[in-house]
Design a protein around this motif. Structure first.
Motif, PDB file in Angstrom:
ATOM      1  N   ARG A  31       0.833  -1.210   0.000  1.00 24.29           N
ATOM      2  CA  ARG A  31       0.000   0.000   0.000  1.00 24.29           C
ATOM      3  C   ARG A  31       0.866   1.259   0.000  1.00 24.29           C
ATOM      4  N   GLN A  32       1.900   1.258   0.839  1.00 21.01           N
ATOM      5  CA  GLN A  32       2.763   2.440   0.927  1.00 21.01           C
ATOM      6  C   GLN A  32       3.587   2.632  -0.348  1.00 21.01           C
ATOM      7  N   LEU A  33       3.966   1.529  -0.963  1.00 20.65           N
ATOM      8  CA  LEU A  33       4.719   1.607  -2.218  1.00 20.65           C
ATOM      9  C   LEU A  33       3.853   2.224  -3.321  1.00 20.65           C
ATOM     10  N   ILE A  34       2.601   1.808  -3.398  1.00 17.90           N
ATOM     11  CA  ILE A  34       1.660   2.374  -4.375  1.00 17.90           C
ATOM     12  C   ILE A  34       1.466   3.864  -4.108  1.00 17.90           C
ATOM     13  N   GLN A  35       1.302   4.211  -2.837  1.00 16.70           N
ATOM     14  CA  GLN A  35       1.125   5.615  -2.460  1.00 16.70           C
ATOM     15  C   GLN A  35       2.360   6.444  -2.845  1.00 16.70           C
ATOM     16  N   ALA A  36       3.556   5.909  -2.555  1.00 16.60           N
ATOM     17  CA  ALA A  36       4.805   6.618  -2.884  1.00 16.60           C
ATOM     18  C   ALA A  36       4.927   6.815  -4.390  1.00 16.60           C
ATOM     19  N   THR A  37       4.568   5.797  -5.162  1.00 20.00           N
ATOM     20  CA  THR A  37       4.647   5.877  -6.625  1.00 20.00           C
ATOM     21  C   THR A  37       3.677   6.928  -7.164  1.00 20.00           C
ATOM     22  N   ARG A  38       2.478   6.968  -6.608  1.00 19.56           N
ATOM     23  CA  ARG A  38       1.491   7.981  -7.029  1.00 19.56           C
ATOM     24  C   ARG A  38       1.981   9.394  -6.719  1.00 19.56           C
ATOM     25  N   LEU A  39       2.521   9.549  -5.511  1.00 23.46           N
ATOM     26  CA  LEU A  39       3.035  10.866  -5.117  1.00 23.46           C
ATOM     27  C   LEU A  39       4.161  11.315  -6.041  1.00 23.46           C
ATOM     28  N   LEU A  40       5.007  10.372  -6.399  1.00 21.10           N
ATOM     29  CA  LEU A  40       6.126  10.666  -7.294  1.00 21.10           C
ATOM     30  C   LEU A  40       5.629  11.081  -8.678  1.00 21.10           C
ATOM     31  N   ALA A  41       4.616  10.384  -9.172  1.00 17.19           N
ATOM     32  CA  ALA A  41       4.030  10.718 -10.483  1.00 17.19           C
ATOM     33  C   ALA A  41       3.431  12.128 -10.450  1.00 17.19           C
ATOM     34  N   ARG A  42       2.740  12.440  -9.354  1.00 12.79           N
ATOM     35  CA  ARG A  42       2.164  13.788  -9.213  1.00 12.79           C
ATOM     36  C   ARG A  42       3.256  14.844  -9.114  1.00 12.79           C
ATOM     37  N   ALA A  43       4.329  14.522  -8.386  1.00  9.23           N
ATOM     38  CA  ALA A  43       5.449  15.470  -8.231  1.00  9.23           C
ATOM     39  C   ALA A  43       6.091  15.784  -9.573  1.00  9.23           C
ATOM     40  N   ARG A  44       6.173  14.781 -10.444  1.00  5.67           N
ATOM     41  CA  ARG A  44       6.778  14.977 -11.766  1.00  5.67           C
ATOM     42  C   ARG A  44       5.869  15.773 -12.693  1.00  5.67           C
ATOM     43  N   SER A  45       4.563  15.599 -12.527  1.00  8.07           N
ATOM     44  CA  SER A  45       3.633  16.218 -13.477  1.00  8.07           C
ATOM     45  C   SER A  45       3.262  17.659 -13.118  1.00  8.07           C
ATOM     46  N   THR A  46       3.518  18.070 -11.890  1.00  7.31           N
ATOM     47  CA  THR A  46       3.134  19.430 -11.500  1.00  7.31           C
ATOM     48  C   THR A  46       4.190  20.438 -11.966  1.00  7.31           C
ATOM     49  N   SER A  47       3.719  21.611 -12.351  1.00 13.34           N
ATOM     50  CA  SER A  47       4.639  22.653 -12.841  1.00 13.34           C
ATOM     51  C   SER A  47       5.156  23.533 -11.696  1.00 13.34           C
ATOM     52  N   ALA A  61       6.760  11.345  -0.797  1.00 14.45           N
ATOM     53  CA  ALA A  61       7.055  10.066  -1.456  1.00 14.45           C
ATOM     54  C   ALA A  61       8.294   9.428  -0.838  1.00 14.45           C
ATOM     55  N   LEU A  62       9.280  10.248  -0.513  1.00 14.12           N
ATOM     56  CA  LEU A  62      10.513   9.756   0.122  1.00 14.12           C
ATOM     57  C   LEU A  62      10.212   9.151   1.492  1.00 14.12           C
ATOM     58  N   THR A  63       9.358   9.816   2.260  1.00 16.23           N
ATOM     59  CA  THR A  63       8.968   9.297   3.579  1.00 16.23           C
ATOM     60  C   THR A  63       8.260   7.948   3.431  1.00 16.23           C
ATOM     61  N   GLU A  64       7.357   7.869   2.475  1.00 17.63           N
ATOM     62  CA  GLU A  64       6.640   6.603   2.228  1.00 17.63           C
ATOM     63  C   GLU A  64       7.624   5.504   1.813  1.00 17.63           C
ATOM     64  N   ALA A  65       8.576   5.851   0.942  1.00 18.93           N
ATOM     65  CA  ALA A  65       9.573   4.874   0.484  1.00 18.93           C
ATOM     66  C   ALA A  65      10.424   4.384   1.653  1.00 18.93           C
ATOM     67  N   ASP A  66      10.789   5.303   2.539  1.00 20.20           N
ATOM     68  CA  ASP A  66      11.572   4.919   3.725  1.00 20.20           C
ATOM     69  C   ASP A  66      10.791   3.962   4.617  1.00 20.20           C
ATOM     70  N   ASP A  67       9.481   4.186   4.720  1.00 18.62           N
ATOM     71  CA  ASP A  67       8.625   3.278   5.498  1.00 18.62           C
ATOM     72  C   ASP A  67       8.574   1.891   4.849  1.00 18.62           C
ATOM     73  N   VAL A  68       8.495   1.859   3.528  1.00 18.00           N
ATOM     74  CA  VAL A  68       8.487   0.583   2.790  1.00 18.00           C
ATOM     75  C   VAL A  68       9.787  -0.170   3.051  1.00 18.00           C
ATOM     76  N   ILE A  69      10.905   0.547   3.009  1.00 22.29           N
ATOM     77  CA  ILE A  69      12.216  -0.067   3.234  1.00 22.29           C
ATOM     78  C   ILE A  69      12.317  -0.607   4.656  1.00 22.29           C
ATOM     79  N   ALA A  70      11.747   0.116   5.617  1.00 26.39           N
ATOM     80  CA  ALA A  70      11.772  -0.348   7.014  1.00 26.39           C
ATOM     81  C   ALA A  70      11.010  -1.667   7.173  1.00 26.39           C
ATOM     82  N   ILE A  71       9.911  -1.811   6.424  1.00 26.09           N
ATOM     83  CA  ILE A  71       9.101  -3.029   6.499  1.00 26.09           C
ATOM     84  C   ILE A  71       9.712  -4.152   5.668  1.00 26.09           C
ATOM     85  N   SER A  72      10.157  -3.821   4.448  1.00 27.93           N
ATOM     86  CA  SER A  72      10.685  -4.826   3.502  1.00 27.93           C
ATOM     87  C   SER A  72      12.045  -4.386   2.960  1.00 27.93           C
TER      88      SER A  72
END
Length: 199
Positions: free
Chosen positions: A45-61, A73-84
């Motif tokens: 779930r957190q990985l999906i959330q991080a990926t979505r946030l990253l996509a939004r970050a890239r698309s915003t001007s 997204a970085l915080t979410e990714a760090d949480d994913v790494i802590a779990i897996s």
């Protein structure tokens, strides 16, 4: 008679202990399985959330909004790494978020971590090829002159892994690297191969 009673009591006690041990151990195993399953679902779930946030970050001007989304997204990714910690996906998302935040050296380190064992085993062949290409692009962006040989190694491996699929982008980038190094024959080969894969 007394010996028989003692033996029956001992047998009964032993049966009870075995029954209790089996029940207790199976419950522990089930609890561990449930906990691991919950952690895996949470990580996904957190990985999906991080990926979505990253996509939004890239698309915003708006840079401020992009940076804010990338930090989340970085915080979410760090949480994913802590779990897996042995799943490469969390490290790759972390690298992409750091890159977006302008922390290129740290991003490369995260890619390096993702592309080493045991994390490397969690990637499919295509995912591994994509990760190698992205790492090569980062290396070239950070310091083309110093990291060109390392980038070429990544791109050559990516080309081998992606054989039979659309490798035009990889080959074009590889051709540019060869050209930068003055390897004109190899650059021409890469350019020809890229043209072939487009048809």
């Amino acid at each position: 008679m007394e010996t028989e009673t003692i033996m029956q009591g001992a047998t009964l006690l032993l049966t009870f202990i075995m029954f209790w041990a089996i029940k207790h151990l199976s419950q522990q195993g089930l609890t561990k399985f449930r906990a691991k399953h919950r952690a895996t679902l949470q990580s996904q779930r957190q990985l999906i959330q991080a990926t979505r946030l990253l996509a939004r970050a890239r698309s915003t001007s708006k840079k401020s909004q992009s940076q804010s989304l990338a930090k989340t997204a970085l915080t979410e990714a760090d949480d994913v790494i802590a779990i897996s910690p042995d799943d490469a996906a969390g490290h790759i998302v972390r690298a992409l978020a750091l890159d977006l935040l302008g922390q290129h050296t740290a991003a490369l380190k995260s890619f390096d971590t993702a592309l080493t064992y045991p994390r490397l085993k969690s990637l499919s062949v295509g995912e591994r090829a994509d990760a190698l290409v992205k790492r090569a692009e980062m290396k070239l962006a950070v310091n083309r002159r110093r990291r060109i040989d390392s980038a070429i190694e990544d791109l050559e491996e990516a080309t081998r892994l992606a054989a039979g699929t659309d490798t035009a982008r990889i080959l074009r980038l590889l051709g540019e690297c060869y050209e930068f190094k003055g390897l004109n024959d190899k650059a021409q080969w890469a350019s020809n191969e890229a043209s072939k894969t487009q048809h």
